[in-house]
Scaffold this motif. Structure first.
Motif, PDB file in Angstrom:
ATOM      1  N   ALA A  21      -4.330   0.583   5.701  1.00 12.64           N
ATOM      2  CA  ALA A  21      -3.745  -0.066   4.438  1.00 12.64           C
ATOM      3  C   ALA A  21      -4.099  -1.640   4.486  1.00 12.64           C
ATOM      4  O   ALA A  21      -4.272  -2.114   5.449  1.00 12.64           O
ATOM      5  CB  ALA A  21      -2.244  -0.013   4.659  1.00 12.64           C
TER       6      ALA A  21
ATOM      7  N   ALA B 181       3.954  -1.111   3.777  1.00  8.65           N
ATOM      8  CA  ALA B 181       3.229  -0.063   3.446  1.00  8.65           C
ATOM      9  C   ALA B 181       4.469   1.127   3.024  1.00  8.65           C
ATOM     10  O   ALA B 181       5.557   1.079   3.668  1.00  8.65           O
ATOM     11  CB  ALA B 181       2.372   0.938   4.446  1.00  8.65           C
TER      12      ALA B 181
ATOM     13  N   TYR C  38      -1.707   4.162   7.539  1.00  7.66           N
ATOM     14  CA  TYR C  38      -1.186   2.869   7.909  1.00  7.66           C
ATOM     15  C   TYR C  38      -2.301   2.001   8.525  1.00  7.66           C
ATOM     16  O   TYR C  38      -2.490   0.807   8.080  1.00  7.66           O
ATOM     17  CB  TYR C  38      -0.153   2.817   8.910  1.00  7.66           C
ATOM     18  CG  TYR C  38       1.370   3.203   8.466  1.00  7.66           C
ATOM     19  CD1 TYR C  38       1.656   2.924   7.168  1.00  7.66           C
ATOM     20  CD2 TYR C  38       2.065   4.093   9.116  1.00  7.66           C
ATOM     21  CE1 TYR C  38       2.932   3.268   6.481  1.00  7.66           C
ATOM     22  CE2 TYR C  38       3.396   4.443   8.643  1.00  7.66           C
ATOM     23  CZ  TYR C  38       3.762   3.994   7.558  1.00  7.66           C
ATOM     24  OH  TYR C  38       5.025   4.071   6.944  1.00  7.66           O
TER      25      TYR C  38
ATOM     26  N   THR D 277       0.595  -1.267   0.128  1.00  2.47           N
ATOM     27  CA  THR D 277      -0.055  -0.066  -0.056  1.00  2.47           C
ATOM     28  C   THR D 277       0.872   1.297   0.010  1.00  2.47           C
ATOM     29  O   THR D 277       1.929   1.259   0.872  1.00  2.47           O
ATOM     30  CB  THR D 277      -0.905   0.018   1.382  1.00  2.47           C
ATOM     31  OG1 THR D 277      -2.016  -1.207   1.203  1.00  2.47           O
ATOM     32  CG2 THR D 277      -1.819   1.220   1.334  1.00  2.47           C
TER      33      THR D 277
END
Length: 105
Positions: free
Chosen positions: A86, A91, A83, A4
């Motif tokens: 995600a 990430a 975060y 992500t």
């Protein structure tokens, strides 16, 4: 999904389209997660327009528009919120203003 990319933004309607286009040219199997702190919908609308132009299923674009009390912590808070949302185990954070060259991801 490989990763992500958390992209905090605020009033970046002029940059998000080119950012999505440039990232889509070099990435596969990723999620772009924009965390938008703008006071209006222009950035969200620009993200939606750019995402609609993509004809790929391996590049997912999502937006979390933080409004009012959700805008806790400024930029750092936006990153933390990204975060938390995600979907991939890995990430990456990058700015929406194109100061981080998308081709280097």
């Amino acid at each position: 999904m490989k990763a992500t990319i958390v992209i905090p933004c605020r009033h970046e309607e002029d940059n998000v389209g080119p950012l999505i286009e440039r990232l889509s040219a070099v990435l596969t199997d990723v999620e772009l997660l924009f965390v938008d702190d703008s006071d209006n919908d222009r950035t969200v609308d620009a993200i939606a327009l750019a995402a609609a132009r993509l004809e790929r299923e391996d590049l997912r674009v999502r937006v979390f528009h933080r409004a009012g009390a959700q805008r806790v912590g400024g930029l750092a808070g936006a990153v933390v919120d990204g975060y938390r949302r995600a979907r991939a185990a890995k990430a990456i954070v990058m700015d929406a203003d194109l100061q981080h060259p998308p081709e280097l991801v």
